[in-house]
Design a protein around this motif. Structure first.
Motif, PDB file in Angstrom:
ATOM      1  N   PHE A 202       0.865  -1.167   0.000  1.00  0.00           N
ATOM      2  CA  PHE A 202       0.000   0.000   0.000  1.00  0.00           C
ATOM      3  C   PHE A 202       0.905   1.221   0.000  1.00  0.00           C
ATOM      4  O   PHE A 202       1.668   1.442   0.944  1.00  0.00           O
ATOM      5  CB  PHE A 202      -0.902  -0.016   1.234  1.00  0.00           C
ATOM      6  N   ALA A 211      -2.597   0.554  -4.261  1.00  0.00           N
ATOM      7  CA  ALA A 211      -2.547  -0.755  -3.618  1.00  0.00           C
ATOM      8  C   ALA A 211      -2.207  -1.830  -4.645  1.00  0.00           C
ATOM      9  O   ALA A 211      -2.679  -1.782  -5.784  1.00  0.00           O
ATOM     10  CB  ALA A 211      -3.873  -1.078  -2.943  1.00  0.00           C
ATOM     11  N   ALA A 213      -1.807  -6.092  -5.193  1.00  0.00           N
ATOM     12  CA  ALA A 213      -1.981  -7.480  -4.756  1.00  0.00           C
ATOM     13  C   ALA A 213      -1.851  -8.355  -5.998  1.00  0.00           C
ATOM     14  O   ALA A 213      -2.823  -8.618  -6.690  1.00  0.00           O
ATOM     15  CB  ALA A 213      -3.330  -7.675  -4.078  1.00  0.00           C
ATOM     16  N   ILE A 219      -9.924 -12.404  -1.073  1.00  0.00           N
ATOM     17  CA  ILE A 219      -9.842 -11.062  -0.483  1.00  0.00           C
ATOM     18  C   ILE A 219     -10.096 -11.188   1.011  1.00  0.00           C
ATOM     19  O   ILE A 219     -11.224 -11.057   1.486  1.00  0.00           O
ATOM     20  CB  ILE A 219     -10.859 -10.096  -1.135  1.00  0.00           C
ATOM     21  N   ALA A 223      -6.223  -7.542   3.558  1.00  0.00           N
ATOM     22  CA  ALA A 223      -6.112  -7.075   2.181  1.00  0.00           C
ATOM     23  C   ALA A 223      -7.296  -6.183   1.830  1.00  0.00           C
ATOM     24  O   ALA A 223      -7.137  -5.134   1.194  1.00  0.00           O
ATOM     25  CB  ALA A 223      -6.046  -8.266   1.226  1.00  0.00           C
ATOM     26  N   ARG A 224      -8.479  -6.570   2.250  1.00  0.00           N
ATOM     27  CA  ARG A 224      -9.679  -5.767   1.987  1.00  0.00           C
ATOM     28  C   ARG A 224      -9.531  -4.365   2.571  1.00  0.00           C
ATOM     29  O   ARG A 224      -9.904  -3.373   1.944  1.00  0.00           O
ATOM     30  CB  ARG A 224     -10.894  -6.468   2.593  1.00  0.00           C
ATOM     31  N   LEU A 227      -6.980  -2.474   0.162  1.00  0.00           N
ATOM     32  CA  LEU A 227      -7.478  -2.345  -1.205  1.00  0.00           C
ATOM     33  C   LEU A 227      -8.669  -1.390  -1.281  1.00  0.00           C
ATOM     34  O   LEU A 227      -8.828  -0.655  -2.255  1.00  0.00           O
ATOM     35  CB  LEU A 227      -7.868  -3.716  -1.750  1.00  0.00           C
ATOM     36  N   ALA A 230      -7.807   2.365  -1.898  1.00  0.00           N
ATOM     37  CA  ALA A 230      -6.934   2.730  -3.016  1.00  0.00           C
ATOM     38  C   ALA A 230      -7.608   3.639  -4.036  1.00  0.00           C
ATOM     39  O   ALA A 230      -8.772   3.460  -4.376  1.00  0.00           O
ATOM     40  CB  ALA A 230      -6.441   1.472  -3.716  1.00  0.00           C
ATOM     41  N   MET A 233      -5.128   0.729  -8.268  1.00  0.00           N
ATOM     42  CA  MET A 233      -4.980  -0.633  -7.780  1.00  0.00           C
ATOM     43  C   MET A 233      -4.445  -1.542  -8.881  1.00  0.00           C
ATOM     44  O   MET A 233      -4.884  -1.469 -10.026  1.00  0.00           O
ATOM     45  CB  MET A 233      -6.323  -1.173  -7.283  1.00  0.00           C
ATOM     46  N   LEU A 235      -4.499  -5.425  -9.288  1.00  0.00           N
ATOM     47  CA  LEU A 235      -5.162  -6.566  -8.661  1.00  0.00           C
ATOM     48  C   LEU A 235      -5.101  -7.772  -9.586  1.00  0.00           C
ATOM     49  O   LEU A 235      -5.380  -7.676 -10.781  1.00  0.00           O
ATOM     50  CB  LEU A 235      -6.627  -6.222  -8.359  1.00  0.00           C
TER      51      LEU A 235
END
Length: 346
Positions: A202, A211, A213, A219, A223-224, A227, A230, A233, A235
């Motif tokens: 982050f 963010a 991942a 999720i 992490a949630r 994220l 953000a 992101m 993802l």
């Protein structure tokens, strides 16, 4: 969508398990962007002291200085992962070191970014597609710190034939404890995956939040938390469930990919983005780590368009057109084998 496998792995299995794809062999518009806004000259009124206008322009210039983030992906997928995030001041970091150094530094040089401007590499975990070129990236540029948790570093040495000299550049970090590199504040956070001590990152800079991942099986709560905050992101959108289930992978590998510690399915990621959209934070979404065998960019993008569209979320292509600027989210599927263009994120 297929259900996640209920198979759980012990801590020992998780630490020593190979990467999901380590045993599978694979063949491996630039833009001109102004760095600073130009403030138009102001016509002086007869009764306005020149000094006050000068002060006003100086203050406005300070407020409107360029604080954008720069982003490039050099490759995304089980063939190799590496990305650049930098600032207008000319400093930046790499996320992961799974792409050969020639491609990384060659691409950066096109935008005037030299290795001396890279201040660190942040490693998400110890799988080969994220770390195999890390030492080559830093061996001639020893000012570049290698930021990862101690468990990730030991996992790299255990899994791979890589120079122990990497230890000299290692800067130990710990999850949920922020650190600063290249003018950015960075926080590692827990993500569920089957490597050693897997982390997302982050990144905060001038009020903007990015963010990352890249490998995440589900999720989970930590992490949630990150994220959901953000503005930008990266993802994972690894596979399409139907393609995976009907594909040629052995059953054990299908189960690992679909487990909570495996990879993220297109639909699951899209539903998460639809869920958090109401907070109004997210502006750019980069889909990464798409499977070569169980996904395509078109499949991933179509899934997101369908689910986000059903939630009245408009989607742009990230081309910075007037039409894009009217959309809620810019959506981009990152190339697997090639570098992306340079994105200016505000």
């Amino acid at each position: 969508m297929a259900k996640k496998s209920s198979r759980k792995y012990t801590q020992a299995e998780s630490l020593f398990a190979p990467s999901l794809f380590d045993e599978l062999s694979e063949s491996i518009n630039e833009e001109t962007v102004s760095d600073f806004d130009v403030i138009a000259p102001q016509k002086l009124r007869d009764d306005t002291p020149k000094s006050s206008v000068t002060d006003e322009i100086t203050e406005e210039s300070a407020v409107r200085k360029d604080t954008a983030l720069r982003f490039i992906s050099f490759g995304s997928g089980s063939s190799g992962n590496c990305a650049y995030i930098g600032t207008a001041e000319g400093e930046g970091i790499l996320i992961d070191g799974g792409v050969e150094d020639k491609r990384v530094y060659g691409t950066l040089s096109k935008y005037g970014i030299t290795p001396n401007m890279i201040k660190g590499i942040c490693l998400t975990h110890d799988h080969g597609d994220h770390v195999r070129y890390t030492y080559k990236l830093v061996r001639k540029h020893r000012h570049i710190g290698v930021f990862c948790t101690p468990r990730v570093l030991e996992g790299i040495f255990r899994r791979h034939s890589i120079s122990r000299s990497l230890r000299e550049m290692h800067v130990p970090i710990f999850k949920e404890i922020p650190f600063k590199v290249a003018g950015m504040q960075i926080t590692a956070f827990e993500v569920p995956h089957d490597g050693s001590d897997n982390a997302g990152f982050f990144i905060e800079y001038e009020g903007m939040k990015f963010a990352i991942a890249t490998d995440i099986g589900s999720i989970a709560s930590r992490a949630r938390n990150y994220l959901s905050q953000a503005n930008f992101m990266m993802l994972e959108s690894n596979y399409n469930a139907e393609m995976l289930l009907n594909g040629s992978y052995p059953e054990y590998l299908k189960s690992r990919i679909m487990s909570n510690n495996g990879h993220l399915e297109n639909e699951e990621g899209a539903r998460f983005i639809a869920e958090i959209h109401g907070n109004g934070n997210l502006r750019y979404l980069f889909l990464c780590h798409l499977s070569k065998d169980n996904n395509t960019p078109e499949c991933a993008l179509n899934t997101y368009h369908k689910i986000l569209g059903d939630n009245d979320i408009t989607i742009g292509k990230g081309n910075e057109t007037l039409q894009d600027k009217e959309c809620d989210i810019q959506l981009v599927a990152l190339p697997r084998f090639e570098a992306s263009r340079l994105y200016i994120l505000r």
